[in-house]
Design a protein around this motif. Structure first.
Motif, PDB file in Angstrom:
ATOM      1  N   THR A 197       0.767  -1.176   0.006  1.00 58.48           N
ATOM      2  CA  THR A 197      -0.016  -0.098  -0.081  1.00 58.48           C
ATOM      3  C   THR A 197       0.761   1.236   0.063  1.00 58.48           C
ATOM      4  N   GLU A 198       1.863   1.324   0.676  1.00 57.94           N
ATOM      5  CA  GLU A 198       2.692   2.292   0.857  1.00 57.94           C
ATOM      6  C   GLU A 198       3.526   3.016  -0.379  1.00 57.94           C
ATOM      7  N   ASN A 199       3.764   1.663  -1.067  1.00 62.07           N
ATOM      8  CA  ASN A 199       4.361   2.129  -2.410  1.00 62.07           C
ATOM      9  C   ASN A 199       3.392   2.417  -3.287  1.00 62.07           C
ATOM     10  N   ALA A 200       2.345   1.854  -3.420  1.00 63.82           N
ATOM     11  CA  ALA A 200       1.282   2.315  -4.343  1.00 63.82           C
ATOM     12  C   ALA A 200       0.965   3.969  -4.044  1.00 63.82           C
ATOM     13  N   HIS A 201       0.892   4.243  -2.521  1.00 63.61           N
ATOM     14  CA  HIS A 201       0.497   5.725  -2.291  1.00 63.61           C
ATOM     15  C   HIS A 201       1.701   6.712  -2.839  1.00 63.61           C
ATOM     16  N   ASP A 202       3.092   6.045  -2.908  1.00 65.28           N
ATOM     17  CA  ASP A 202       4.077   6.813  -3.251  1.00 65.28           C
ATOM     18  C   ASP A 202       3.948   7.130  -4.832  1.00 65.28           C
ATOM     19  N   HIS A 203       3.547   6.024  -5.445  1.00 67.66           N
ATOM     20  CA  HIS A 203       3.428   6.182  -6.989  1.00 67.66           C
ATOM     21  C   HIS A 203       2.465   7.252  -7.246  1.00 67.66           C
ATOM     22  N   MET A 204       1.327   6.911  -6.529  1.00 62.57           N
ATOM     23  CA  MET A 204      -0.024   7.814  -7.290  1.00 62.57           C
ATOM     24  C   MET A 204       0.568   9.423  -6.737  1.00 62.57           C
ATOM     25  N   SER A 205       1.002   9.559  -5.525  1.00 64.26           N
ATOM     26  CA  SER A 205       1.450  11.117  -5.269  1.00 64.26           C
ATOM     27  C   SER A 205       2.600  11.444  -6.255  1.00 64.26           C
ATOM     28  N   THR A 228      -5.926   0.929  -1.905  1.00 65.38           N
ATOM     29  CA  THR A 228      -5.575   1.539  -0.639  1.00 65.38           C
ATOM     30  C   THR A 228      -4.842   2.699  -0.709  1.00 65.38           C
ATOM     31  N   GLY A 229      -3.620   2.626  -1.119  1.00 66.33           N
ATOM     32  CA  GLY A 229      -2.581   3.603  -1.465  1.00 66.33           C
ATOM     33  C   GLY A 229      -3.107   4.472  -2.266  1.00 66.33           C
ATOM     34  N   VAL A 230      -3.558   3.951  -3.404  1.00 66.04           N
ATOM     35  CA  VAL A 230      -4.023   5.179  -4.629  1.00 66.04           C
ATOM     36  C   VAL A 230      -4.832   5.927  -4.050  1.00 66.04           C
ATOM     37  N   ILE A 231      -6.055   5.692  -3.370  1.00 67.92           N
ATOM     38  CA  ILE A 231      -7.221   6.397  -3.018  1.00 67.92           C
ATOM     39  C   ILE A 231      -6.822   7.273  -1.709  1.00 67.92           C
ATOM     40  N   ALA A 232      -5.844   6.794  -0.804  1.00 68.98           N
ATOM     41  CA  ALA A 232      -5.174   7.704   0.210  1.00 68.98           C
ATOM     42  C   ALA A 232      -4.490   8.936  -0.478  1.00 68.98           C
ATOM     43  N   ALA A 233      -3.574   8.586  -1.655  1.00 63.75           N
ATOM     44  CA  ALA A 233      -2.919   9.629  -2.225  1.00 63.75           C
ATOM     45  C   ALA A 233      -3.855  10.694  -2.835  1.00 63.75           C
ATOM     46  N   LEU A 234      -4.994  10.210  -3.522  1.00 62.16           N
ATOM     47  CA  LEU A 234      -6.070  11.023  -4.248  1.00 62.16           C
ATOM     48  C   LEU A 234      -6.728  12.040  -3.262  1.00 62.16           C
ATOM     49  N   LYS A 235      -6.902  11.458  -2.065  1.00 61.91           N
ATOM     50  CA  LYS A 235      -7.686  12.224  -0.926  1.00 61.91           C
ATOM     51  C   LYS A 235      -6.725  13.197  -0.560  1.00 61.91           C
ATOM     52  N   SER A 236      -5.476  12.832  -0.497  1.00 65.15           N
ATOM     53  CA  SER A 236      -4.384  13.738   0.343  1.00 65.15           C
ATOM     54  C   SER A 236      -4.270  15.007  -0.693  1.00 65.15           C
ATOM     55  N   ALA A 237      -4.308  14.702  -1.883  1.00 66.10           N
ATOM     56  CA  ALA A 237      -4.112  15.901  -2.789  1.00 66.10           C
ATOM     57  C   ALA A 237      -5.655  16.606  -3.078  1.00 66.10           C
ATOM     58  N   ARG A 238      -6.770  16.327  -2.383  1.00 67.41           N
ATOM     59  CA  ARG A 238      -7.996  16.780  -2.401  1.00 67.41           C
ATOM     60  C   ARG A 238      -8.493  16.990  -3.699  1.00 67.41           C
TER      61      ARG A 238
END
Length: 353
Positions: A197-205, A228-238
């Protein structure tokens, strides 16, 4: 392969037990090697299902278990230990097929059959049980286009794929690309080590930083941990509304995200069918029987031709399909899915008791 064929497979396996002196008449041991805890299904679904089914098919059989925690060296040590202890058959969900090839060969030299589970291992394996990976990717691609609506016409898509060491990752990606090509623009594509998940978050960010918040019309996420990571990054970017995001494995958290409208779909793979087919193969091979009556097709690995195989059918799940798939099959109850906060939304989409 449908439920009727699975039932026939299990009947044959039970007959094979009785022909060899009755259930459990040898005190056989089945080794089970799973790849990680990063994906919830392995520990929560596959392990208990395989343990239960092996015991049902062979009352004196036992399952010895190890989890590699996404480390190929650890899995090699675990497998070699089971070979040394003389297990009767191995069910192997391989972390890295090339890294485990020598261990598969060692098992073969020791007369221990290896069933590749979910991912196609290399070396002299005796059978393969999985879901059609090309079909998984196609279902994800088709759902993403549908979720994108009018933006599916030349819209921008980010692909966050699986771990490149897993043969399934390329299988899924190839199926998805066959649907998406010539319809959308693939703006960025990433491989996600360990399916983490954390790697996916980094990729999406990174994709959001490179492309901006208005260019991403859809995200092809290879599984639910990645989603999970993708959606967290999208939400963090508002980013709002969220673009459609795919998934796979029908993790409970992902199903709840689908209810909330944060994730568009997941691919449900009826794990019970996969676990039961692999258990039947393992018991048959441990008893010295062949698996001809248990398989439905054959596949080629990079090292072995015509591996006897069972390839099962995956099922796409969007919000309106949850009740008639996951709830109907007993994967989750409505109460498990519909937390108090989700109850109004569940009622609105027809997830009612």
């Amino acid at each position: 392969m449908g439920a009727g064929v699975v039932a026939a497979v299990l009947t044959v396996a039970l007959v094979g037990c009785s022909e060899d002196g009755g259930e459990g008449a040898g005190g056989l041991t089945v080794g089970l090697l799973l790849p990680s805890r990063a994906v919830p299904r392995w520990e929560q679904s596959d392990k208990p299902m395989i343990e239960k089914r092996v015991k049902e098919l062979c009352s004196d059989c036992r399952v010895v278990y190890a989890n590699a925690e996404n480390d190929a060296a650890s899995q090699r040590q675990q497998m070699n230990s089971m070979i040394t202890k003389g297990v009767s058959a191995l069910i192997l969900d391989v972390v890295d097929p090339r890294a485990l090839r020598s261990s598969v060969r060692a098992a073969d030299r020791a007369g221990i059959p290896v069933i590749a589970y979910d991912r196609l291992a290399e070396g002299p394996i005796s059978g393969f049980v999985s879901f059609d990976g090309d079909r998984v990717g196609r279902l994800q691609g088709e759902a993403l286009l549908k979720g994108m609506g009018a933006r599916a016409d030349d819209g921008g898509v980010v692909m966050v794929n699986g771990d490149p060491s897993s043969p399934n990752a390329a299988w899924y990606e190839g199926g998805a690309r066959s649907v998406l090509r010539d319809k959308v623009r693939i703006l960025k594509s990433y491989n996600t080590l360990g399916w983490r998940t954390e790697n996916a978050h980094d990729h999406m960010s990174a994709a959001i930083s490179a492309l901006g918040t208005n260019q991403i019309d859809g995200v092809l996420a290879a599984n639910d941990s990645i989603a999970t990571g993708v959606i967290a990054a999208l939400k963090s970017a508002r980013i709002s509304p969220l673009p459609p995001v795919t998934g796979q494995d029908a993790d409970l958290d992902a199903v709840r995200r689908i209810v909330k409208g944060e994730q568009y779909m997941t691919v449900y793979k009826p794990f019970r069918q996969e676990a039961e087919a692999a258990s039947a193969m393992a018991v048959a091979l441990a008893r010295g029987n062949d698996v001809d009556a248990l398989v439905t097709t054959s596949v080629d690995s990079p090292t072995t031709k015509d591996v006897p195989a069972v390839l099962l059918d995956p099922v796409p799940v969007t919000a309106e399909m949850i009740g008639q798939t996951l709830v109907r099959d007993g994967v989750y109850t409505i109460d498990q899915i519909c937390t108090p906060k989700l109850r109004p939304t569940c009622d609105r989409i027809g997830l009612t008791r």
